[in-house]
Design a protein around this motif. Structure first.
Motif: not given
Ligand code: SAM
Length: 501
Positions: A13, A68, A94
């Motif tokens: 974003t 990530n 996760d």
């Protein structure tokens, strides 16, 4: 776009949009944000974190999760000061492995969940052989979403967002996420279906081209939990962050979404079930063999072969593209219709039309291998969606593929009833006057307003058979002052001719 970008639905974003969203949340909550904790559950490069810090929201701590590891490293460098002051906790996580019981018992409410979850569907992940999905056993207990979205294809963000809805339900926590508008509507439906204690839901449309250079119908979805066991029934949709008056208010009625609750309420008597049964056209799953064009030399199939078969089983055909036109032209396609109803044995074709039987045999390697399970236990060369109604001389039709709400009447061509394919819906009649009357009702402004109050223009398919089967034609007649005409046409013999819906 790299494989990793697709797999992790990774579209960061822009900071400017994250700031506008945080600003809007402050306005929605009337500047009295008292969240103890702010969680960005898939924070990427952390623009929402930056926006929350710069807006000086009052909070004890921001928690940032991200799968990530590169982003985690980046965040640790970028926000080292906040991490050192223990105002920010950054963790490689996760989302699908989160322990929600632990969160419930160890983090202080109210929590504000904020962000932009991954933009990827499970079928995209299937193609990439990716495991970025909830665990299988989580899936199995996932009846709610399954029922709403269908197992075959859904945005993985739906699963994440539902987890957070379940979390905020019944306490003062809130969530604000940048998501597809279609997903936002599914969440609203889910909240109502499972009566979650959530109030103050709103949807703010976003100009995705401006911020992401893509054309997707997306929005900011805001929802606030409550301790009063109250489920909000209406959700305003604003066309921009600046708007204070909603462009429409959507609602849930009879377990389905309504796109304009005010108009719907004024016409809700029409939502009483159709007196006739809407049908789909014929499905055959083998257009190269079953669909023909007429040339000077005779009928040609999809392999561009001239074929010499009897005309007995050949019918003029309309597809969605034909009936969606304002002025419907004469048919230029034909369909080989092998049955009059779905149980009919097709072997009789060999007696009545041996050349047609030979033609079907020639292509049996294609027809016998049609994938859909509906053909498995059916006679050889069977079709689907065929019945007495397929062969009636007059039909009121509408396309399922085109965003055209106009109904049309079709008749016969060269003395044969025109057949529809399975992308079209129909009501069929023996009597032309009755079909004209029904057409008049369906194309009335009352019927259009009713349909418009139910449909969402950004949905892939506007018209579905279940939607059509909700429309009470006698109620439309009543609204139009044509109830006597309706009774004259249908009420005496209706039950004999049509099965009631
Ligand atoms: C659409 S991006 C948005 C990033 C950030 N929220 C923002 O608004 O800029 C989605 C993010 O979700 C992360 N992500 C994808 N799958 C995840 C998972 N299973 N758990 C946590 N994060 C995930 C991606 O790496 C990516 O950074």
């Amino acid at each position: 776009m790299t494989k990793k970008t697709v797999e992790f639905g990774d579209f960061q974003t822009p900071l400017i949009l994250a700031k506008e969203i945080v600003n809007l949340i402050q306005i929605i909550q009337k500047k009295c944000l008292n969240h103890q904790i702010i969680i960005e559950p898939s924070c990427g490069k952390g623009n929402f974190i930056r926006a929350c810090i710069e807006a000086k929201l009052s909070y004890q701590k921001i928690i940032a999760w991200e799968i990530n590891s590169d982003y985690i490293q980046y965040l640790k460098q970028t926000f080292s000061q906040e991490i050192n002051h223990q105002n920010l906790e950054v963790k490689q996580q996760d989302f699908f492995l989160l322990d929600w019981d632990f969160i419930k018992h160890n983090l202080k409410n109210p929590i504000l969940f904020i962000g932009n979850p991954p933009w990827v569907t499970n079928s995209q992940l299937g193609k990439l052989i990716s495991n970025n999905l909830p665990l299988k056993n989580n899936f199995q207990s996932y009846n709610g979403l399954d029922a709403l979205t269908g197992r075959s294809n859904f945005d993985i963000s739906e699963w994440m967002l539902i987890k957070m809805l379940q979390f905020i339900s019944g306490n003062d926590s809130a969530m604000a996420f940048l998501i597809k508008t279609s997903v936002a509507r599914k969440l609203f439906l889910y909240i109502n279906k499972y009566k979650l204690a959530i109030s103050n839901i709103s949807i703010y449309e976003i100009d995705t081209w401006k911020y992401f250079k893509v054309n997707v119908s997306a929005c900011l979805f805001f929802a606030q939990g409550n301790k009063l066991n109250f489920t909000v029934k209406e959700c305003p949709i604003y066309s921009s962050f600046l708007d204070t008056i909603p462009q429409q208010i959507i609602g849930v009625k009879n377990n389905s979404l309504v796109s304009n609750i005010e108009v719907y309420e004024s016409l809700k008597n029409i939502d009483n079930g159709c007196e006739f049964q809407w049908r789909s056209g014929i499905k055959h799953d083998c257009s190269k063999v079953m669909e023909l064009t007429l040339t000077k030399g005779g009928f040609k199939n999809g392999f561009n072969e001239l074929i010499d078969i009897e005309e007995i089983y050949i019918y003029p055909l309309y597809k969605s593209s034909d009936i969606a036109k304002k002025n419907i032209l004469s048919p230029n396609r034909y369909m080989l219709v092998t049955q009059k109803n779905i149980n009919e044995d097709t072997f009789s074709i060999s007696y009545y039309a041996p050349k047609t039987w030979h033609y079907l045999q020639k292509y049996s390697y294609l027809l016998n291998n049609r994938k859909s399970s509906i053909y498995k236990s059916a006679p050889q060369f069977a079709i689907f969606g065929v019945g007495e109604y397929s062969f009636k001389p007059f039909k009121i039709v509408i396309s399922s593929l085109y965003k055209n709400l106009n109904f049309s009447k079709i008749g016969c061509y060269q003395e044969k009833p025109i057949i529809l394919d399975d992308t079209c819906y129909m009501l069929s009649f023996d009597d032309e006057k009755k079909s004209d009357f029904i057409l008049q009702l369906l194309n009335s402004s009352i019927a259009k307003s009713f349909l418009n109050s139910l449909i969402f223009s950004d949905n892939k398919r506007l018209i579905t058979i279940s939607l059509l089967n909700r429309i009470s034609l006698s109620s439309i007649a009543l609204y139009l002052g044509k109830e006597k005409e309706y009774d004259n046409y249908f009420n005496s013999i209706q039950n004999l001719q049509y099965s009631l819906f």
